[in-house]
Design a protein around this motif. Structure first.
Motif, PDB file in Angstrom:
ATOM      1  N   UNK A 110      -1.349 -41.928  64.782  1.00 55.68           N
ATOM      2  CA  UNK A 110      -0.296 -40.658  64.047  1.00 55.68           C
ATOM      3  C   UNK A 110       0.090 -41.826  62.778  1.00 55.68           C
ATOM      4  N   UNK A 111       0.085 -42.095  62.103  1.00 58.17           N
ATOM      5  CA  UNK A 111       0.234 -42.462  60.766  1.00 58.17           C
ATOM      6  C   UNK A 111      -0.397 -41.747  59.922  1.00 58.17           C
ATOM      7  N   UNK A 112       0.026 -42.388  58.848  1.00 61.62           N
ATOM      8  CA  UNK A 112      -0.532 -41.338  57.349  1.00 61.62           C
ATOM      9  C   UNK A 112      -1.351 -42.485  56.622  1.00 61.62           C
ATOM     10  N   UNK A 113      -1.985 -43.843  57.100  1.00 65.05           N
ATOM     11  CA  UNK A 113      -2.939 -44.919  57.125  1.00 65.05           C
ATOM     12  C   UNK A 113      -4.631 -44.293  57.947  1.00 65.05           C
ATOM     13  N   UNK A 114      -5.427 -44.622  57.055  1.00 71.89           N
ATOM     14  CA  UNK A 114      -7.312 -45.330  57.542  1.00 71.89           C
ATOM     15  C   UNK A 114      -6.882 -46.578  57.692  1.00 71.89           C
ATOM     16  N   UNK A 115      -7.795 -47.019  58.812  1.00 72.30           N
ATOM     17  CA  UNK A 115      -6.734 -47.892  59.232  1.00 72.30           C
ATOM     18  C   UNK A 115      -8.493 -48.732  59.736  1.00 72.30           C
TER      19      UNK A 115
ATOM     20  N   UNK B 216      -2.495 -47.183  51.211  1.00 66.99           N
ATOM     21  CA  UNK B 216      -1.370 -47.975  50.421  1.00 66.99           C
ATOM     22  C   UNK B 216      -0.276 -48.071  51.373  1.00 66.99           C
ATOM     23  N   UNK B 217       0.607 -48.759  50.816  1.00 65.68           N
ATOM     24  CA  UNK B 217       1.733 -48.993  51.455  1.00 65.68           C
ATOM     25  C   UNK B 217       3.292 -48.001  51.024  1.00 65.68           C
ATOM     26  N   UNK B 218       3.000 -47.662  50.660  1.00 58.04           N
ATOM     27  CA  UNK B 218       3.869 -46.664  50.059  1.00 58.04           C
ATOM     28  C   UNK B 218       4.123 -44.950  50.928  1.00 58.04           C
ATOM     29  N   UNK B 219       3.161 -44.671  51.426  1.00 67.33           N
ATOM     30  CA  UNK B 219       2.622 -43.076  51.863  1.00 67.33           C
ATOM     31  C   UNK B 219       3.825 -43.275  53.486  1.00 67.33           C
ATOM     32  N   UNK B 220       4.127 -42.166  54.125  1.00 64.46           N
ATOM     33  CA  UNK B 220       4.379 -41.988  55.252  1.00 64.46           C
ATOM     34  C   UNK B 220       4.028 -40.938  56.191  1.00 64.46           C
ATOM     35  N   UNK B 221       4.092 -40.964  57.292  1.00 58.81           N
ATOM     36  CA  UNK B 221       3.534 -40.309  57.774  1.00 58.81           C
ATOM     37  C   UNK B 221       4.379 -38.843  58.015  1.00 58.81           C
ATOM     38  N   UNK B 222       3.971 -37.431  58.466  1.00 64.42           N
ATOM     39  CA  UNK B 222       5.108 -36.071  58.635  1.00 64.42           C
ATOM     40  C   UNK B 222       5.118 -36.001  60.418  1.00 64.42           C
ATOM     41  N   UNK B 223       4.925 -37.649  60.712  1.00 67.82           N
ATOM     42  CA  UNK B 223       5.199 -37.437  62.406  1.00 67.82           C
ATOM     43  C   UNK B 223       6.489 -38.395  63.130  1.00 67.82           C
TER      44      UNK B 223
ATOM     45  N   UNK C  66       2.154 -50.464  67.171  1.00 68.32           N
ATOM     46  CA  UNK C  66       2.391 -50.761  65.655  1.00 68.32           C
ATOM     47  C   UNK C  66       3.177 -49.313  64.928  1.00 68.32           C
ATOM     48  N   UNK C  67       4.179 -50.159  64.511  1.00 70.85           N
ATOM     49  CA  UNK C  67       4.621 -48.808  63.916  1.00 70.85           C
ATOM     50  C   UNK C  67       3.947 -47.852  62.516  1.00 70.85           C
ATOM     51  N   UNK C  68       4.535 -47.234  61.537  1.00 72.54           N
ATOM     52  CA  UNK C  68       3.905 -47.161  60.212  1.00 72.54           C
ATOM     53  C   UNK C  68       5.052 -48.556  59.422  1.00 72.54           C
ATOM     54  N   UNK C  69       6.284 -48.110  59.760  1.00 75.35           N
ATOM     55  CA  UNK C  69       6.971 -49.150  59.076  1.00 75.35           C
ATOM     56  C   UNK C  69       6.724 -50.181  59.058  1.00 75.35           C
ATOM     57  N   UNK C  70       5.984 -51.093  60.373  1.00 72.02           N
ATOM     58  CA  UNK C  70       6.206 -51.969  59.937  1.00 72.02           C
ATOM     59  C   UNK C  70       3.976 -52.678  59.639  1.00 72.02           C
ATOM     60  N   UNK C  71       3.202 -51.336  59.493  1.00 72.83           N
ATOM     61  CA  UNK C  71       2.360 -51.679  58.439  1.00 72.83           C
ATOM     62  C   UNK C  71       2.338 -51.518  57.160  1.00 72.83           C
ATOM     63  N   UNK C  72       3.486 -50.699  56.401  1.00 71.55           N
ATOM     64  CA  UNK C  72       3.968 -50.742  55.158  1.00 71.55           C
ATOM     65  C   UNK C  72       4.284 -51.977  54.782  1.00 71.55           C
ATOM     66  N   UNK C  73       5.086 -52.966  55.237  1.00 69.03           N
ATOM     67  CA  UNK C  73       6.089 -53.580  55.024  1.00 69.03           C
ATOM     68  C   UNK C  73       4.963 -55.497  54.687  1.00 69.03           C
TER      69      UNK C  73
END
Length: 182
Positions: A93-98, A157-164, A48-55
Motif C-alpha cells: 500500500x506504499x507509493x514504492x515499486x519494490x 524515490x525516497x520522498x513520495x508518500x502514499x495516500x493510504x 515495513x512501513x513507508x516511512x522506514x522505506x523512505x529513511x
C-alpha cells in the motif's frame, strides 16, 4: 420333543453362524498400507512501513534478513519428502515499486535457488506458489536448504508518500509438504 427340536435348531444356528462369519485373517495388510501426511507451516513474515522505506537512501535496501530453515536436516524426514509447495503473498500500500529477493542457501552459504518478486506500487495484492517435486523444481533445493536470505529494495524515490492511512509492505510465506511415512 419341542425341547429336542429347539436344541437342534440352536446347535444348527450356532454352527451356521460360526462358519458363515469366519474368514481367514490377513495380517500382511500392513505391508500394503500407504501413509502420506501433508504438513503445513509458515516460514517468515515481513512488514515495513513507508516511512522506514523512505529513511533508507544510500543502497535502497531497506530489509535484509537470514532465516533458519532446517526442516530437512534429519535424514529420515528428507528421504520421505515427496513434494512441496511454498506460497508467497504480498500486499503493498506504499507509493514504492519494490524488489524482493529470496535466496535458498545451503549450510556453506551457497545459493541453491533464487525467487525474485517485483512488486508494483499501491495498491497491490499478489501471490505466487512455487512447486517442488515431480511437477516443479528439484526437491534437492528444499532438502539441502539450511537458510533463507530475504532482501527487499526500494525501486522508487525516497520522498513520495502514499495516500493510504498506514502505507506499508507486508509479505508472508507458508509451505506445504507431502511425505510418505510408510
Amino acid at each position: 420333543m419341542k425341547r429336542l427340536f429347539f436344541l437342534g435348531l440352536l446347535v444348527l444356528s450356532v454352527f451356521l453362524t460360526t462358519i458363515s462369519c469366519s474368514e481367514e485373517q490377513d495380517f500382511g495388510q500392513f505391508d500394503d498400507l500407504s501413509v502420506t501426511p501433508t504438513l503445513t507451516s509458515s516460514i517468515f513474515y515481513l512488514e515495513s512501513d513507508e516511512a522506514f522505506i523512505n529513511s533508507v537512501n544510500t543502497t535502497n535496501v531497506f530489509y535484509s534478513q537470514i532465516f533458519n530453515f532446517d526442516a530437512f536436516t534429519e535424514q529420515f524426514v528428507a528421504e520421505r519428502l515427496l513434494e512441496g509447495t511454498i506460497s508467497y503473498e504480498f500486499e503493498n500500500t506504499t507509493s514504492k515499486r519494490l524488489n524482493i529477493v529470496i535466496e535458498f542457501l545451503d549450510e556453506a552459504g551457497n545459493v541453491l535457488d533464487v525467487e525474485t518478486f517485483d512488486v508494483d506500487s499501491q495498491p497491490t495484492l499478489s501471490s505466487r506458489e512455487v512447486a517442488y517435486g515431480p511437477t516443479g523444481k528439484s526437491l534437492d533445493i528444499l532438502i539441502n536448504t539450511s537458510n533463507l536470505r530475504v532482501t527487499a529494495s526500494n525501486l522508487g524515490d525516497t520522498t513520495s508518500v502514499s495516500s493510504s492511512s498506514e502505507p506499508k509492505i507486508t509479505m508472508g510465506s507458508a509451505a506445504e509438504f507431502l511425505f510418505r511415512l510408510k
